[in-house]
Design a protein around this motif. Sequence first.
Motif, PDB file in Angstrom:
ATOM      1  N   ILE A 146       7.641  -3.785   0.532  1.00 12.90           N
ATOM      2  CA  ILE A 146       8.057  -5.119   0.106  1.00 12.90           C
ATOM      3  C   ILE A 146       6.931  -5.738  -0.717  1.00 12.90           C
ATOM      4  CG2 ILE A 146       8.894  -7.369   0.856  1.00 12.90           C
ATOM      5  CD1 ILE A 146       9.750  -6.097   3.475  1.00 12.90           C
ATOM      6  N   ASN A 147       7.295  -6.276  -1.871  1.00 13.03           N
ATOM      7  CA  ASN A 147       6.326  -6.813  -2.824  1.00 13.03           C
ATOM      8  C   ASN A 147       6.339  -8.343  -2.769  1.00 13.03           C
ATOM      9  OD1 ASN A 147       4.735  -7.479  -4.989  1.00 13.03           O
ATOM     10  ND2 ASN A 147       5.864  -6.272  -6.497  1.00 13.03           N
ATOM     11  N   PHE A 148       5.198  -8.929  -2.383  1.00 15.60           N
ATOM     12  CA  PHE A 148       5.066 -10.385  -2.284  1.00 15.60           C
ATOM     13  C   PHE A 148       4.236 -10.971  -3.427  1.00 15.60           C
ATOM     14  CE2 PHE A 148       6.258  -9.360   2.050  1.00 15.60           C
ATOM     15  CZ  PHE A 148       7.062 -10.427   2.415  1.00 15.60           C
ATOM     16  N   ASN A 149       4.001 -10.214  -4.478  1.00 20.78           N
ATOM     17  CA  ASN A 149       3.138 -10.705  -5.552  1.00 20.78           C
ATOM     18  C   ASN A 149       3.682 -11.965  -6.220  1.00 20.78           C
ATOM     19  OD1 ASN A 149       0.618  -9.066  -6.184  1.00 20.78           O
ATOM     20  ND2 ASN A 149       2.123  -7.451  -5.814  1.00 20.78           N
ATOM     21  N   LYS A 150       4.998 -12.051  -6.384  1.00 20.65           N
ATOM     22  CA  LYS A 150       5.575 -13.255  -6.983  1.00 20.65           C
ATOM     23  C   LYS A 150       5.346 -14.471  -6.093  1.00 20.65           C
ATOM     24  CE  LYS A 150       9.247 -10.832  -9.519  1.00 20.65           C
ATOM     25  NZ  LYS A 150      10.720 -10.637  -9.638  1.00 20.65           N
ATOM     26  N   ALA A 151       5.482 -14.279  -4.785  1.00 18.93           N
ATOM     27  CA  ALA A 151       5.249 -15.379  -3.851  1.00 18.93           C
ATOM     28  C   ALA A 151       3.786 -15.795  -3.858  1.00 18.93           C
ATOM     29  CB  ALA A 151       5.678 -14.967  -2.443  1.00 18.93           C
ATOM     30  N   ILE A 152       2.887 -14.816  -3.921  1.00 18.74           N
ATOM     31  CA  ILE A 152       1.453 -15.117  -3.963  1.00 18.74           C
ATOM     32  C   ILE A 152       1.129 -15.978  -5.178  1.00 18.74           C
ATOM     33  CG2 ILE A 152      -0.822 -14.077  -4.308  1.00 18.74           C
ATOM     34  CD1 ILE A 152       0.176 -11.704  -2.601  1.00 18.74           C
ATOM     35  N   ALA A 153       1.684 -15.598  -6.332  1.00 19.96           N
ATOM     36  CA  ALA A 153       1.443 -16.363  -7.560  1.00 19.96           C
ATOM     37  C   ALA A 153       2.099 -17.743  -7.495  1.00 19.96           C
ATOM     38  CB  ALA A 153       1.963 -15.579  -8.759  1.00 19.96           C
ATOM     39  N   HIS A 154       3.261 -17.813  -6.876  1.00 15.08           N
ATOM     40  CA  HIS A 154       4.002 -19.080  -6.801  1.00 15.08           C
ATOM     41  C   HIS A 154       3.254 -20.123  -5.974  1.00 15.08           C
ATOM     42  CE1 HIS A 154       7.398 -21.837  -6.447  1.00 15.08           C
ATOM     43  NE2 HIS A 154       7.245 -21.811  -5.128  1.00 15.08           N
ATOM     44  N   PHE A 217       0.966   1.546  -2.464  1.00 14.76           N
ATOM     45  CA  PHE A 217       2.212   1.795  -3.181  1.00 14.76           C
ATOM     46  C   PHE A 217       2.056   1.553  -4.673  1.00 14.76           C
ATOM     47  CE2 PHE A 217       6.458   0.715  -4.752  1.00 14.76           C
ATOM     48  CZ  PHE A 217       7.178   1.789  -4.273  1.00 14.76           C
ATOM     49  N   SER A 218       1.140   0.682  -5.054  1.00 14.17           N
ATOM     50  CA  SER A 218       0.999   0.345  -6.466  1.00 14.17           C
ATOM     51  C   SER A 218      -0.466   0.231  -6.831  1.00 14.17           C
ATOM     52  CB  SER A 218       1.706  -0.980  -6.775  1.00 14.17           C
ATOM     53  OG  SER A 218       1.445  -1.386  -8.100  1.00 14.17           O
ATOM     54  N   LEU A 219      -0.862   0.922  -7.890  1.00  9.88           N
ATOM     55  CA  LEU A 219      -2.235   0.839  -8.372  1.00  9.88           C
ATOM     56  C   LEU A 219      -2.447  -0.379  -9.260  1.00  9.88           C
ATOM     57  CD1 LEU A 219      -2.908   4.594  -9.235  1.00  9.88           C
ATOM     58  CD2 LEU A 219      -3.826   3.300  -7.317  1.00  9.88           C
ATOM     59  N   GLU A 220      -1.363  -1.013  -9.714  1.00 11.88           N
ATOM     60  CA  GLU A 220      -1.483  -2.141 -10.631  1.00 11.88           C
ATOM     61  C   GLU A 220      -1.487  -3.482  -9.910  1.00 11.88           C
ATOM     62  OE1 GLU A 220       1.613  -1.761 -13.470  1.00 11.88           O
ATOM     63  OE2 GLU A 220       0.800   0.050 -14.395  1.00 11.88           O
ATOM     64  N   ASP A 221      -0.599  -3.659  -8.927  1.00 15.34           N
ATOM     65  CA  ASP A 221      -0.531  -4.945  -8.233  1.00 15.34           C
ATOM     66  C   ASP A 221      -0.451  -4.725  -6.728  1.00 15.34           C
ATOM     67  OD1 ASP A 221       1.966  -3.852  -8.096  1.00 15.34           O
ATOM     68  OD2 ASP A 221       3.047  -5.632  -8.767  1.00 15.34           O
ATOM     69  N   GLY A 222      -1.243  -3.769  -6.255  1.00 13.62           N
ATOM     70  CA  GLY A 222      -1.162  -3.373  -4.856  1.00 13.62           C
ATOM     71  C   GLY A 222      -1.636  -4.406  -3.868  1.00 13.62           C
ATOM     72  N   ASP A 223      -2.239  -5.501  -4.356  1.00 12.77           N
ATOM     73  CA  ASP A 223      -2.777  -6.486  -3.424  1.00 12.77           C
ATOM     74  C   ASP A 223      -1.705  -7.363  -2.799  1.00 12.77           C
ATOM     75  OD1 ASP A 223      -2.172  -7.706  -5.773  1.00 12.77           O
ATOM     76  OD2 ASP A 223      -4.090  -8.706  -6.052  1.00 12.77           O
ATOM     77  N   GLY A 224      -0.451  -7.199  -3.173  1.00 10.55           N
ATOM     78  CA  GLY A 224       0.587  -8.057  -2.618  1.00 10.55           C
ATOM     79  C   GLY A 224       1.707  -7.320  -1.912  1.00 10.55           C
ATOM     80  N   TRP A 225       1.453  -6.078  -1.508  1.00 13.39           N
ATOM     81  CA  TRP A 225       2.489  -5.268  -0.882  1.00 13.39           C
ATOM     82  C   TRP A 225       2.267  -5.139   0.621  1.00 13.39           C
ATOM     83  CZ3 TRP A 225       6.475  -2.655  -3.578  1.00 13.39           C
ATOM     84  CH2 TRP A 225       6.393  -2.741  -4.975  1.00 13.39           C
ATOM     85  N   ILE A 226       3.367  -5.062   1.370  1.00 11.37           N
ATOM     86  CA  ILE A 226       3.302  -4.679   2.776  1.00 11.37           C
ATOM     87  C   ILE A 226       4.363  -3.605   3.018  1.00 11.37           C
ATOM     88  CG2 ILE A 226       2.353  -6.850   3.620  1.00 11.37           C
ATOM     89  CD1 ILE A 226       5.946  -6.113   4.390  1.00 11.37           C
ATOM     90  N   ARG A 227       4.233  -2.911   4.148  1.00 13.17           N
ATOM     91  CA  ARG A 227       5.154  -1.822   4.474  1.00 13.17           C
ATOM     92  C   ARG A 227       5.802  -2.108   5.823  1.00 13.17           C
ATOM     93  NH1 ARG A 227       2.759   4.151   5.110  1.00 13.17           N
ATOM     94  NH2 ARG A 227       2.307   3.376   7.199  1.00 13.17           N
ATOM     95  N   LEU A 228       7.119  -2.041   5.855  1.00 11.05           N
ATOM     96  CA  LEU A 228       7.889  -2.343   7.059  1.00 11.05           C
ATOM     97  C   LEU A 228       8.558  -1.071   7.573  1.00 11.05           C
ATOM     98  CD1 LEU A 228       9.262  -4.317   9.065  1.00 11.05           C
ATOM     99  CD2 LEU A 228      11.025  -4.692   7.325  1.00 11.05           C
ATOM    100  N   ASN A 229       8.432  -0.822   8.868  1.00 16.57           N
ATOM    101  CA  ASN A 229       9.060   0.340   9.499  1.00 16.57           C
ATOM    102  C   ASN A 229      10.484  -0.034   9.908  1.00 16.57           C
ATOM    103  OD1 ASN A 229       9.840   2.468  11.213  1.00 16.57           O
ATOM    104  ND2 ASN A 229       7.730   2.827  11.842  1.00 16.57           N
ATOM    105  N   LEU A 230      11.462   0.686   9.371  1.00 13.94           N
ATOM    106  CA  LEU A 230      12.871   0.405   9.647  1.00 13.94           C
ATOM    107  C   LEU A 230      13.396   1.119  10.885  1.00 13.94           C
ATOM    108  CD1 LEU A 230      14.328   0.643   6.025  1.00 13.94           C
ATOM    109  CD2 LEU A 230      13.747  -1.431   7.301  1.00 13.94           C
ATOM    110  N   ALA A 231      12.565   1.905  11.538  1.00 13.67           N
ATOM    111  CA  ALA A 231      13.021   2.702  12.678  1.00 13.67           C
ATOM    112  C   ALA A 231      13.003   1.874  13.961  1.00 13.67           C
ATOM    113  CB  ALA A 231      12.156   3.946  12.833  1.00 13.67           C
ATOM    114  N   THR A 232      13.842   0.864  13.994  1.00  9.16           N
ATOM    115  CA  THR A 232      13.934   0.011  15.173  1.00  9.16           C
ATOM    116  C   THR A 232      15.310  -0.638  15.206  1.00  9.16           C
ATOM    117  OG1 THR A 232      12.834  -1.757  16.404  1.00  9.16           O
ATOM    118  CG2 THR A 232      13.031  -2.050  14.021  1.00  9.16           C
TER     119      THR A 232
END
Length: 260
Positions: A146-154, A217-232
């Motif tokens: 999940i990419n939160f870069n837009k939220a970070i900038a906002h 996940f991203s070398l360009e804007d990787g500072d705003g990503w998180i990873r969620l485990n769907l196995a639940t």
Amino acid sequence: EIHWDLVLHFNSDEDEEEEKDLNSLFHHQHYPFSSLSPEIADITILLSAPSKTFNLPSLLCSYAIITNPKLKQQFDFRMTCNAHRMKNCVAFPAIIAAYTQCSYWVDKTRKLYRDNFLIVKKFFLQEKYSNLVDVVEQEATFLLFINFNKAIAHFKYIDPMTKQEIYPLPRNIDIVTGKSFIPEINDGGTFDPLNPDALKSFFFERIAVLFMEGAQFSLEDGDGWIRLNLATEPKIILEIVHRIGELLDQLEEEIKARDK
């Protein structure tokens, strides 16, 4: 080739009725690297394991597929030299049973991941979140980025006193240089993150949800990503996205209060 048996492909608009043929939900097919040509197969050692897909980690059962007899002989020799001679007698029937008798388990597992993905995707497609959060439509596995870069900038603003940029929703920052985190690949071919925990820690402190960092996940804007485990369970995924939504709403209210 890890997670090759968890290949997913689905359309967010597909019918979700239980009686729908599960196989029709998944249209991608995994092609093993060694299947591309006889020449490629002749130089390939394919490594995999049923551990995650079939929930068999305690059996420590992985396997190698080698079609070239000479290459297999070299592989066996190296395994012996490295003292990998002890074999788990339970692992062999477990692997055979997993791949010959448990297709229903895999189908139900993939459907769970699909349903959980749709919960996340549809939640962040809401108008108030669609310009803040991007959800990757993954082709396989239970790991959702999940990419939160837009939220970070906002939510970013300039402090009127110090003239510094303030990030209410933080980026992953290198605490030494103060620069935005960008993952680097070391000589061993693995990611060597400087400080990938800022965004993850923020979510844990504010809404008591612990994600994995997704910066690699991203070398360009990787500072705003998180990873969620769907196995639940879906109810847990639903609770998580609602907590994220409430947090984003709170940050939006803070903007309005600051602008008054």
